[in-house]
Design a protein around this motif. Structure first.
Motif, PDB file in Angstrom:
ATOM      1  N   THR A 158       0.791  -1.243   0.000  1.00  0.00           N
ATOM      2  CA  THR A 158       0.000   0.000   0.000  1.00  0.00           C
ATOM      3  C   THR A 158       0.819   1.286   0.000  1.00  0.00           C
ATOM      4  O   THR A 158       2.003   1.294   0.347  1.00  0.00           O
ATOM      5  CB  THR A 158      -1.018   0.005   1.172  1.00  0.00           C
ATOM      6  N   THR A 159       0.133   2.378  -0.373  1.00  0.00           N
ATOM      7  CA  THR A 159       0.725   3.713  -0.469  1.00  0.00           C
ATOM      8  C   THR A 159       1.513   4.079   0.793  1.00  0.00           C
ATOM      9  O   THR A 159       2.659   4.536   0.713  1.00  0.00           O
ATOM     10  CB  THR A 159      -0.399   4.758  -0.666  1.00  0.00           C
ATOM     11  N   LYS A 187      -2.552  -2.160  -9.651  1.00  0.00           N
ATOM     12  CA  LYS A 187      -2.859  -2.107  -8.219  1.00  0.00           C
ATOM     13  C   LYS A 187      -3.485  -0.755  -7.890  1.00  0.00           C
ATOM     14  O   LYS A 187      -4.687  -0.646  -7.709  1.00  0.00           O
ATOM     15  CB  LYS A 187      -1.598  -2.393  -7.378  1.00  0.00           C
ATOM     16  N   ASP A 191      -7.376  -1.209  -7.302  1.00  0.00           N
ATOM     17  CA  ASP A 191      -7.746  -1.499  -5.908  1.00  0.00           C
ATOM     18  C   ASP A 191      -8.060  -0.186  -5.162  1.00  0.00           C
ATOM     19  O   ASP A 191      -9.164   0.002  -4.628  1.00  0.00           O
ATOM     20  CB  ASP A 191      -6.565  -2.279  -5.314  1.00  0.00           C
ATOM     21  N   CYS A 196     -12.246   1.037  -3.601  1.00  0.00           N
ATOM     22  CA  CYS A 196     -12.921   1.938  -2.656  1.00  0.00           C
ATOM     23  C   CYS A 196     -14.277   2.403  -3.195  1.00  0.00           C
ATOM     24  O   CYS A 196     -15.176   2.719  -2.433  1.00  0.00           O
ATOM     25  CB  CYS A 196     -12.035   3.147  -2.335  1.00  0.00           C
ATOM     26  N   TYR A 222      -7.978  13.616  -2.622  1.00  0.00           N
ATOM     27  CA  TYR A 222      -8.495  13.151  -3.912  1.00  0.00           C
ATOM     28  C   TYR A 222      -7.374  12.481  -4.700  1.00  0.00           C
ATOM     29  O   TYR A 222      -7.138  12.735  -5.862  1.00  0.00           O
ATOM     30  CB  TYR A 222      -9.109  14.331  -4.695  1.00  0.00           C
ATOM     31  N   GLY A 223      -6.654  11.590  -3.996  1.00  0.00           N
ATOM     32  CA  GLY A 223      -5.715  10.689  -4.676  1.00  0.00           C
ATOM     33  C   GLY A 223      -6.502   9.496  -5.190  1.00  0.00           C
ATOM     34  O   GLY A 223      -7.710   9.607  -5.454  1.00  0.00           O
ATOM     35  N   GLY A 226      -9.192   8.544  -2.563  1.00  0.00           N
ATOM     36  CA  GLY A 226     -10.184   9.623  -2.502  1.00  0.00           C
ATOM     37  C   GLY A 226     -11.082   9.629  -3.734  1.00  0.00           C
ATOM     38  O   GLY A 226     -12.301   9.836  -3.622  1.00  0.00           O
ATOM     39  N   GLU A 244      -8.481  19.081  -0.487  1.00  0.00           N
ATOM     40  CA  GLU A 244      -7.164  18.714  -1.031  1.00  0.00           C
ATOM     41  C   GLU A 244      -6.130  19.762  -0.652  1.00  0.00           C
ATOM     42  O   GLU A 244      -6.465  20.883  -0.264  1.00  0.00           O
ATOM     43  CB  GLU A 244      -7.221  18.599  -2.569  1.00  0.00           C
ATOM     44  N   ASP A 246      -3.212  19.506  -2.837  1.00  0.00           N
ATOM     45  CA  ASP A 246      -2.471  19.450  -4.099  1.00  0.00           C
ATOM     46  C   ASP A 246      -3.326  20.101  -5.187  1.00  0.00           C
ATOM     47  O   ASP A 246      -4.458  19.657  -5.432  1.00  0.00           O
ATOM     48  CB  ASP A 246      -2.188  17.973  -4.424  1.00  0.00           C
ATOM     49  N   ASN A 279      -2.308  10.961   5.242  1.00  0.00           N
ATOM     50  CA  ASN A 279      -1.631  11.991   6.036  1.00  0.00           C
ATOM     51  C   ASN A 279      -2.259  12.024   7.429  1.00  0.00           C
ATOM     52  O   ASN A 279      -3.249  11.348   7.685  1.00  0.00           O
ATOM     53  CB  ASN A 279      -1.763  13.339   5.324  1.00  0.00           C
ATOM     54  N   ILE A 282      -6.142  15.250   9.795  1.00  0.00           N
ATOM     55  CA  ILE A 282      -7.063  15.809   8.793  1.00  0.00           C
ATOM     56  C   ILE A 282      -8.331  16.326   9.472  1.00  0.00           C
ATOM     57  O   ILE A 282      -8.837  17.395   9.145  1.00  0.00           O
ATOM     58  CB  ILE A 282      -7.418  14.750   7.719  1.00  0.00           C
ATOM     59  N   ILE A 300     -10.557   6.024   5.641  1.00  0.00           N
ATOM     60  CA  ILE A 300     -10.302   4.872   4.748  1.00  0.00           C
ATOM     61  C   ILE A 300      -8.814   4.782   4.398  1.00  0.00           C
ATOM     62  O   ILE A 300      -8.390   3.910   3.650  1.00  0.00           O
ATOM     63  CB  ILE A 300     -11.247   4.919   3.522  1.00  0.00           C
ATOM     64  N   HIS A 302      -4.668   4.257   5.549  1.00  0.00           N
ATOM     65  CA  HIS A 302      -4.099   3.084   6.219  1.00  0.00           C
ATOM     66  C   HIS A 302      -4.039   3.197   7.740  1.00  0.00           C
ATOM     67  O   HIS A 302      -4.331   2.247   8.454  1.00  0.00           O
ATOM     68  CB  HIS A 302      -2.702   2.774   5.677  1.00  0.00           C
ATOM     69  N   LEU A 348     -12.526  -1.992   5.872  1.00  0.00           N
ATOM     70  CA  LEU A 348     -12.178  -3.318   6.384  1.00  0.00           C
ATOM     71  C   LEU A 348     -12.670  -3.520   7.809  1.00  0.00           C
ATOM     72  O   LEU A 348     -12.872  -4.644   8.248  1.00  0.00           O
ATOM     73  CB  LEU A 348     -10.670  -3.549   6.270  1.00  0.00           C
TER      74      LEU A 348
HETATM   75  P1  NAI Z   1      -2.500   9.250  -2.799  1.00  0.00           P
HETATM   76  O1  NAI Z   1      -1.180   9.789  -2.494  1.00  0.00           O
HETATM   77  O2  NAI Z   1      -2.861   8.868  -4.200  1.00  0.00           O
HETATM   78  O3  NAI Z   1      -3.650  10.252  -2.304  1.00  0.00           O
HETATM   79  C1  NAI Z   1      -3.637  10.947  -1.101  1.00  0.00           C
HETATM   80  C2  NAI Z   1      -4.153  12.370  -1.408  1.00  0.00           C
HETATM   81  O4  NAI Z   1      -4.346  13.064  -0.174  1.00  0.00           O
HETATM   82  C3  NAI Z   1      -3.179  13.186  -2.251  1.00  0.00           C
HETATM   83  O5  NAI Z   1      -3.813  13.672  -3.415  1.00  0.00           O
HETATM   84  C4  NAI Z   1      -2.761  14.317  -1.309  1.00  0.00           C
HETATM   85  O6  NAI Z   1      -2.526  15.539  -1.984  1.00  0.00           O
HETATM   86  C5  NAI Z   1      -3.964  14.398  -0.383  1.00  0.00           C
HETATM   87  N1  NAI Z   1      -3.665  15.045   0.907  1.00  0.00           N
HETATM   88  C6  NAI Z   1      -2.544  14.954   1.660  1.00  0.00           C
HETATM   89  N2  NAI Z   1      -2.655  15.717   2.764  1.00  0.00           N
HETATM   90  C7  NAI Z   1      -3.878  16.289   2.722  1.00  0.00           C
HETATM   91  C8  NAI Z   1      -4.572  17.187   3.565  1.00  0.00           C
HETATM   92  N3  NAI Z   1      -4.014  17.666   4.683  1.00  0.00           N
HETATM   93  N4  NAI Z   1      -5.822  17.561   3.221  1.00  0.00           N
HETATM   94  C9  NAI Z   1      -6.397  17.101   2.074  1.00  0.00           C
HETATM   95  N5  NAI Z   1      -5.786  16.245   1.232  1.00  0.00           N
HETATM   96  C10 NAI Z   1      -4.529  15.847   1.550  1.00  0.00           C
HETATM   97  O7  NAI Z   1      -2.688   7.972  -1.840  1.00  0.00           O
HETATM   98  P2  NAI Z   1      -3.794   6.832  -1.988  1.00  0.00           P
HETATM   99  O8  NAI Z   1      -3.248   5.723  -2.800  1.00  0.00           O
HETATM  100  O9  NAI Z   1      -5.063   7.440  -2.362  1.00  0.00           O
HETATM  101  O10 NAI Z   1      -3.840   6.268  -0.484  1.00  0.00           O
HETATM  102  C11 NAI Z   1      -4.390   7.026   0.589  1.00  0.00           C
HETATM  103  C12 NAI Z   1      -4.357   6.169   1.864  1.00  0.00           C
HETATM  104  O11 NAI Z   1      -5.241   5.062   1.711  1.00  0.00           O
HETATM  105  C13 NAI Z   1      -3.015   5.559   2.177  1.00  0.00           C
HETATM  106  O12 NAI Z   1      -2.847   5.522   3.583  1.00  0.00           O
HETATM  107  C14 NAI Z   1      -3.119   4.159   1.632  1.00  0.00           C
HETATM  108  O13 NAI Z   1      -2.199   3.287   2.219  1.00  0.00           O
HETATM  109  C15 NAI Z   1      -4.550   3.829   1.971  1.00  0.00           C
HETATM  110  N6  NAI Z   1      -5.230   2.789   1.179  1.00  0.00           N
HETATM  111  C16 NAI Z   1      -6.370   2.278   1.736  1.00  0.00           C
HETATM  112  C17 NAI Z   1      -7.109   1.335   1.068  1.00  0.00           C
HETATM  113  C18 NAI Z   1      -8.327   0.771   1.697  1.00  0.00           C
HETATM  114  O14 NAI Z   1      -8.884  -0.179   1.166  1.00  0.00           O
HETATM  115  N7  NAI Z   1      -8.813   1.284   2.797  1.00  0.00           N
HETATM  116  C19 NAI Z   1      -6.725   0.845  -0.278  1.00  0.00           C
HETATM  117  C20 NAI Z   1      -5.525   1.479  -0.792  1.00  0.00           C
HETATM  118  C21 NAI Z   1      -4.824   2.425  -0.083  1.00  0.00           C
END
Ligand code: NAI
Length: 433
Positions: A158-159, A187, A191, A196, A222-223, A226, A244, A246, A279, A282, A300, A302, A348
């Protein structure tokens, strides 16, 4: 010395139900089943002792049995205290897998469980790491450095786990090669996003049964996660606001038709909040103070540091409604907040994670990463690597026929015109999909 437990699960009598669901999941996981077929004679994981730390779900059970069918010995723990599906864990225990996982473990038990997976029943230590979030990796590298020499490598799901690996690499404390599975396109763009899109609304529904249509939902980040989460809530009829930091992702959210606001302003408007940033901090004290009565708050991402649960616990009376759903009544105002899974990943904790089909993509990458690290260690220096695009395209290809997708084929002339081989890879490594 205490006798080591062969496994520890909630209730072994759930094994039959677990097995029934595993068999249903297999039909939805064509990538993993294809690898079993492709490699059953070759046994490319023979000799591998893989310690895995990844949500102990039905889908993960299909991954575990794939690794075993390819020749590996496996031990397992879950990477979250609420994410285990007890029937899946029971089925693995009954199949002889040393699994240490149950839903609702304490943090102390969580660390104990990971520790159990470091040594196999014959006393030998692990020689491969399969991780989700980096807790197993950090335990081995920081607390059991003597085991590192015998380990070929790490595959990380994961990220957030990748972020921790990259940090270690920068600090010079990553002494093993690691494959970043998350950044395979098949991935994170599937995923994290489409997973999500299914499991976010599912978590809110199973936790609260609240009517989502017409409500205002706020998604932090909104990664990839999001994007899927916002789409999920919109699909349920909610009016979604995104926050966001970014500018690119903020612009994407706006052009996908979402309002984009600061959390300080969105806090007043939301009925449902989901953090998806990876992060910390929040949703904090000042946001809780602005929220509507009975706002629903979940995460949602990690780790559980996206929402300041400690502040809530200090400033509100806590009452448990049902497993993983708690009501907090603010001491000063009497206002109530519904918190999901104590701020731990709600899809989960409150639901059953992503569906099998999308997890087959993730776990086919995981299996390919383990095969690569186990068979060709000389190709991987200590540091963070990704699988080649040819394998990414292979993973996608393995999932097409199940859903009736038919591909066109490039002619020689066309392939030459756009400068790619007829059999791929079709895009440069920089292409963003
Ligand atoms: P990502 O890096 O693609 O997206 C995160 C986004 O949050 C970025 O666009 C970033 O600019 C934004 N962000 C950061 N700080 C912020 C703030 N203070 N306010 C608003 N936005 C902010 O990461 P991704 O892949 O989306 O993963 C996010 C988290 O979800 C990670 O912890 C990852 O491990 C987890 N994850 C959870 C899953 C699940 O099933 N629950 C599945 C896959 C990942």
């Amino acid at each position: 010395k205490e006798e080591k437990l062969p496994y520890k699960v909630k209730d072994i009598s759930l094994a039959k139900w677990g097995r029934q669901e595993i068999e249903l999941a297999e039909a939805e996981m064509p990538g993993l089943m294809a690898l079993r077929e492709e490699y059953k004679d070759e046994q490319p994981l023979k000799g591998a002792r893989i310690a895995g730390c990844l949500h102990m779900t039905i889908q993960t059970a299909v991954l575990i049995e794939t690794l075993i069918e390819l020749g590996a010995d496996v031990t397992w723990s879950s990477c979250n205290i609420y994410s285990t599906q007890d029937h899946a864990a029971a089925a693995m225990a009954e199949a002889g897998v040393p699994v240490y996982a149950w839903k609702g473990m304490s943090e102390e038990e969580f660390n104990w469980a990971i520790e159990q997976t470091l040594f196999f029943p014959d006393g030998q230590p692990l020689n491969m790491i399969l991780d989700d979030g980096g807790d197993l990796t950090n335990m081995v590298l920081d607390e059991y450095p003597e085991l590192v020499e015998g380990i070929n490598g790490i595959s990380e799901e994961t990220t957030t786990g990748v972020l921790r690996l990259v940090e270690r690499e920068r600090k010079g404390t990553l002494s093993l090669p690691a494959i970043n599975v998350n950044d395979s396109v098949t991935k994170s763009k599937f995923d994290n996003k489409y997973g999500c899109r299914e499991s976010a609304a599912d978590a809110i529904r199973r936790a609260t049964d609240v009517m989502m249509a017409g409500k205002v939902a706020v998604v932090g980040g909104y990664g990839d996660v999001g994007k899927g989460t916002a789409a999920s809530l919109r699909g349920a009829g909610a009016r979604v606001i995104v926050t966001e930091i970014d500018p690119i992702c903020a612009l994407q959210a706006a052009m996908d038709g979402f309002e984009v606001k600061k959390m300080d302003d969105a806090a007043e408007e939301g009925d449902i909040f989901v953090t998806a940033t990876g992060n910390k901090d929040i949703i904090k004290d000042r946001h809780f103070k602005k929220m509507k009565d009975k706002a629903i708050v979940g995460n949602i991402g990690h780790f559980d540091n996206e929402i300041d649960v400690a502040w809530l616990k200090k400033n509100a009376e806590e009452e448990n409604i049902k497993p993983q759903v708690d009501l907090f009544t603010m001491k000063d105002s009497g206002k109530q907040i519904v918190l999901l899974s104590q701020g731990r990943l709600m899809n989960l904790g409150n639901a059953t994670g992503h569906p099998s089909f999308v997890m087959s993509n993730s776990f086919t990458n995981q299996t390919l990463a383990q095969i690569a690290l186990w068979n060709r260690p000389e190709e991987f220096e200590p540091g963070v690597h990704v699988l080649p695009k040819s394998l990414d395209e292979k993973v996608a290809r393995l999932h097409l026929s199940k859903i009736g997708v038919e591909l066109d084929t490039l002619t020689e002339d066309q392939a030459e015109y756009i400068g790619v081989p007829i059999t791929g890879p079709y895009k440069s490594d920089q292409y963003r999909y």
